[in-house]
Design a protein around this motif. Structure first.
Motif, PDB file in Angstrom:
ATOM      1  N   LEU A  58     229.336 -17.704 -16.576  1.00  0.00           N
ATOM      2  CA  LEU A  58     230.398 -18.666 -16.884  1.00  0.00           C
ATOM      3  C   LEU A  58     231.289 -18.160 -18.002  1.00  0.00           C
ATOM      4  CD1 LEU A  58     231.773 -21.403 -16.594  1.00  0.00           C
ATOM      5  CD2 LEU A  58     230.008 -22.386 -18.088  1.00  0.00           C
ATOM      6  N   GLU A  59     230.701 -17.560 -19.036  1.00  0.00           N
ATOM      7  CA  GLU A  59     231.511 -17.041 -20.146  1.00  0.00           C
ATOM      8  C   GLU A  59     232.448 -15.940 -19.658  1.00  0.00           C
ATOM      9  OE1 GLU A  59     231.652 -18.571 -23.006  1.00  0.00           O
ATOM     10  OE2 GLU A  59     230.103 -19.928 -22.260  1.00  0.00           O
ATOM     11  N   ILE A  60     231.992 -15.099 -18.728  1.00  0.00           N
ATOM     12  CA  ILE A  60     232.859 -14.067 -18.164  1.00  0.00           C
ATOM     13  C   ILE A  60     233.950 -14.701 -17.316  1.00  0.00           C
ATOM     14  CG2 ILE A  60     232.933 -12.128 -16.534  1.00  0.00           C
ATOM     15  CD1 ILE A  60     230.146 -11.349 -17.561  1.00  0.00           C
ATOM     16  N   ALA A  61     233.581 -15.751 -16.557  1.00  0.00           N
ATOM     17  CA  ALA A  61     234.571 -16.445 -15.723  1.00  0.00           C
ATOM     18  C   ALA A  61     235.680 -17.066 -16.561  1.00  0.00           C
ATOM     19  CB  ALA A  61     233.886 -17.519 -14.878  1.00  0.00           C
ATOM     20  N   ARG A  62     235.384 -17.367 -17.828  1.00  0.00           N
ATOM     21  CA  ARG A  62     236.410 -17.961 -18.692  1.00  0.00           C
ATOM     22  C   ARG A  62     237.591 -17.011 -18.899  1.00  0.00           C
ATOM     23  NH1 ARG A  62     234.318 -22.675 -20.263  1.00  0.00           N
ATOM     24  NH2 ARG A  62     232.078 -22.815 -20.719  1.00  0.00           N
ATOM     25  N   HIS A  68     220.273 -13.183 -11.226  1.00  0.00           N
ATOM     26  CA  HIS A  68     219.304 -12.683 -12.215  1.00  0.00           C
ATOM     27  C   HIS A  68     219.058 -13.689 -13.340  1.00  0.00           C
ATOM     28  CE1 HIS A  68     220.088  -8.905 -10.097  1.00  0.00           C
ATOM     29  NE2 HIS A  68     219.001  -8.425 -10.670  1.00  0.00           N
ATOM     30  N   GLY A  69     219.367 -14.950 -13.069  1.00  0.00           N
ATOM     31  CA  GLY A  69     219.029 -16.016 -14.007  1.00  0.00           C
ATOM     32  C   GLY A  69     219.896 -16.077 -15.238  1.00  0.00           C
ATOM     33  N   LYS A  70     221.147 -15.631 -15.144  1.00  0.00           N
ATOM     34  CA  LYS A  70     222.048 -15.640 -16.287  1.00  0.00           C
ATOM     35  C   LYS A  70     223.356 -16.349 -15.958  1.00  0.00           C
ATOM     36  CE  LYS A  70     220.038 -11.355 -18.047  1.00  0.00           C
ATOM     37  NZ  LYS A  70     220.268  -9.942 -18.430  1.00  0.00           N
ATOM     38  N   PRO A  71     223.271 -17.616 -15.497  1.00  0.00           N
ATOM     39  CA  PRO A  71     224.499 -18.330 -15.122  1.00  0.00           C
ATOM     40  C   PRO A  71     225.420 -18.608 -16.297  1.00  0.00           C
ATOM     41  CG  PRO A  71     222.620 -19.825 -15.128  1.00  0.00           C
ATOM     42  CD  PRO A  71     222.069 -18.445 -15.284  1.00  0.00           C
ATOM     43  N   GLN A  72     224.869 -18.761 -17.517  1.00  0.00           N
ATOM     44  CA  GLN A  72     225.716 -19.039 -18.669  1.00  0.00           C
ATOM     45  C   GLN A  72     226.564 -17.826 -19.025  1.00  0.00           C
ATOM     46  OE1 GLN A  72     226.092 -22.081 -20.058  1.00  0.00           O
ATOM     47  NE2 GLN A  72     227.763 -21.177 -21.256  1.00  0.00           N
ATOM     48  N   ALA A  86     224.007 -25.868 -13.490  1.00  0.00           N
ATOM     49  CA  ALA A  86     224.134 -24.443 -13.795  1.00  0.00           C
ATOM     50  C   ALA A  86     225.295 -23.844 -13.006  1.00  0.00           C
ATOM     51  CB  ALA A  86     222.830 -23.722 -13.461  1.00  0.00           C
ATOM     52  N   PHE A  87     226.009 -22.951 -13.629  1.00  0.00           N
ATOM     53  CA  PHE A  87     227.201 -22.364 -13.018  1.00  0.00           C
ATOM     54  C   PHE A  87     226.867 -21.644 -11.718  1.00  0.00           C
ATOM     55  CE2 PHE A  87     230.076 -18.608 -12.737  1.00  0.00           C
ATOM     56  CZ  PHE A  87     231.244 -19.304 -12.439  1.00  0.00           C
ATOM     57  N   ASN A  88     227.697 -21.896 -10.713  1.00  0.00           N
ATOM     58  CA  ASN A  88     227.621 -21.137  -9.465  1.00  0.00           C
ATOM     59  C   ASN A  88     229.034 -20.963  -8.925  1.00  0.00           C
ATOM     60  OD1 ASN A  88     228.222 -23.321  -7.366  1.00  0.00           O
ATOM     61  ND2 ASN A  88     226.480 -24.234  -8.462  1.00  0.00           N
ATOM     62  N   LEU A  89     229.201 -20.068  -7.986  1.00  0.00           N
ATOM     63  CA  LEU A  89     230.533 -19.720  -7.511  1.00  0.00           C
ATOM     64  C   LEU A  89     231.212 -20.852  -6.751  1.00  0.00           C
ATOM     65  CD1 LEU A  89     230.185 -15.981  -6.405  1.00  0.00           C
ATOM     66  CD2 LEU A  89     230.857 -16.939  -8.606  1.00  0.00           C
ATOM     67  N   LYS A  90     230.445 -21.800  -6.241  1.00  0.00           N
ATOM     68  CA  LYS A  90     231.042 -22.941  -5.552  1.00  0.00           C
ATOM     69  C   LYS A  90     231.861 -23.806  -6.508  1.00  0.00           C
ATOM     70  CE  LYS A  90     227.575 -23.338  -1.884  1.00  0.00           C
ATOM     71  NZ  LYS A  90     226.535 -24.215  -1.268  1.00  0.00           N
ATOM     72  N   GLN A  91     231.560 -23.731  -7.803  1.00  0.00           N
ATOM     73  CA  GLN A  91     232.278 -24.532  -8.790  1.00  0.00           C
ATOM     74  C   GLN A  91     233.650 -23.955  -9.139  1.00  0.00           C
ATOM     75  OE1 GLN A  91     229.815 -24.835 -12.268  1.00  0.00           O
ATOM     76  NE2 GLN A  91     227.996 -25.426 -11.118  1.00  0.00           N
ATOM     77  N   VAL A  92     233.879 -22.690  -8.813  1.00  0.00           N
ATOM     78  CA  VAL A  92     235.072 -21.986  -9.299  1.00  0.00           C
ATOM     79  C   VAL A  92     236.381 -22.662  -8.884  1.00  0.00           C
ATOM     80  CG1 VAL A  92     236.388 -19.837  -9.129  1.00  0.00           C
ATOM     81  CG2 VAL A  92     233.939 -19.776  -9.629  1.00  0.00           C
ATOM     82  N   PRO A  93     236.565 -23.040  -7.612  1.00  0.00           N
ATOM     83  CA  PRO A  93     237.840 -23.692  -7.264  1.00  0.00           C
ATOM     84  C   PRO A  93     238.128 -24.944  -8.082  1.00  0.00           C
ATOM     85  CG  PRO A  93     236.692 -23.011  -5.279  1.00  0.00           C
ATOM     86  CD  PRO A  93     235.734 -22.820  -6.408  1.00  0.00           C
ATOM     87  N   ASN A  94     237.099 -25.761  -8.315  1.00  0.00           N
ATOM     88  CA  ASN A  94     237.289 -26.971  -9.116  1.00  0.00           C
ATOM     89  C   ASN A  94     237.587 -26.629 -10.569  1.00  0.00           C
ATOM     90  OD1 ASN A  94     237.160 -29.925  -9.537  1.00  0.00           O
ATOM     91  ND2 ASN A  94     235.331 -29.431 -10.736  1.00  0.00           N
TER      92      ASN A  94
END
Length: 308
Positions: free
Chosen positions: A286-290, A279-283, A209-217
């Protein structure tokens, strides 16, 4: 029909276990499938993948595994094709978990497709459903975001090996993230191959599940994808490829506007993204992070193009 499933892997041992166990549980209703093998190529993993395979080889009678230095998925898939004994090659990724009818479904589609076309100038493309459910990945249902318009994506395809050899296999110059499979797809299309969709051959693509630690990668992947996109375009300088790699004024304008010229980035959006995750909305996060991920990609494409 002798099927070889070719799988490159790199540091994915936990989900690779589920991938291989699922492939060992295949059930067949048609004797036209004589046998199958799983050709696993370890691309220089450092997570104990090879040791685990050695210790558990009795659980995987159909698996043949090989190792190479970390040269990338294109090189790993080429080695897998070289070592494969089957006349049909199925490509999946090592984080894909399939159903027990997966191979039979691809085989059925290949046979029916050949009857319909009158030749084997085709490949089958199964369904890929994304999931972050590690314990039970196959419980995920299809979502709109799972749709793919790719012509040849190696997450779940089956093809006669003769066409791979005629096309020249994967280009190992694609050493970084992205495009090596779609570039081969362009060459296959030039040979006249047709895509036959096979939604019954379902693969569940697991990722955490998406989390902020994944962002640099994720940002690094987009930058690599931009660089490899220019390699793709150099080989096939067409407008179709420009659209695929987002090297158009439309994409530059779109992601530039949506990101407000880079103002909406990993730093400024992190509070909102973290709130959605909490709030349980990682997907959705992620779509916003795109928004900023695609902006990084477009900038990398144009920088790489300028550099050449």
């Amino acid at each position: 029909m002798f099927i070889s499933i070719v799988i490159p892997t790199y540091n994915r041992k936990p989900i690779l276990e589920k991938c291989l166990y699922a492939l060992e549980q295949q059930k067949f209703t048609d004797t036209k499938i004589n046998t199958y093998e799983i050709v696993l190529v370890d691309d220089g993993s450092t997570d104990g993948t090879l040791q685990w395979l050695d210790e558990n080889r009795h659980d995987f009678p159909n698996v043949h595994y090989f190792a190479q230095d970390h040269l990338g998925p294109a090189s790993a898939r080429n080695l897998g094709i070289e070592k494969a004994r089957g006349n049909i090659i199925i490509f999946i990724d090592s984080d894909l978990v399939v159903t027990e009818s997966f191979l039979q479904s691809h085989a059925n589609a290949l046979i029916e497709g050949e009857k319909k076309l009158g030749s084997d100038c085709l490949f089958t493309y199964g369904a890929v459903i994304n999931t972050c459910n590690f314990e039970n990945p196959t419980s995920e249902t299809y979502k709109v975001t799972d749709f793919s318009a790719a012509f040849f994506a190696t997450g779940n395809v089956a093809i006669s090996r003769v066409w791979l050899e005629k096309a020249g296999l994967f280009d190992t110059n694609f050493k970084q993230y992205g495009w090596e499979d779609l570039e081969l797809g362009v060459r296959l299309k030039k040979l006249g191959l047709q895509l036959i969709k096979c939604p019954e051959a379902v693969g569940y693509h697991w990722h955490p599940a998406f989390n902020l630690k994944q962002v640099p990668n994720l940002i690094n992947q987009e930058i690599q994808r931009g660089k490899m996109g220019i390699l793709f375009y150099k080989k096939h300088p067409t407008f179709e490829v420009r659209l695929m790699i987002q090297m158009t004024w439309f994409h530059k304008t779109l992601w530039g506007m949506l990101s407000l010229g880079g103002i909406l980035n990993e730093k400024t959006l992190s509070p909102l993204l973290q709130w959605l995750i909490n709030h349980g909305k990682p997907q959705i996060a992620l779509e916003i992070a795109r928004i900023f991920l695609n902006w990084y990609n477009v900038k990398a494409v144009y920088k790489a193009y300028k550099d050449i």
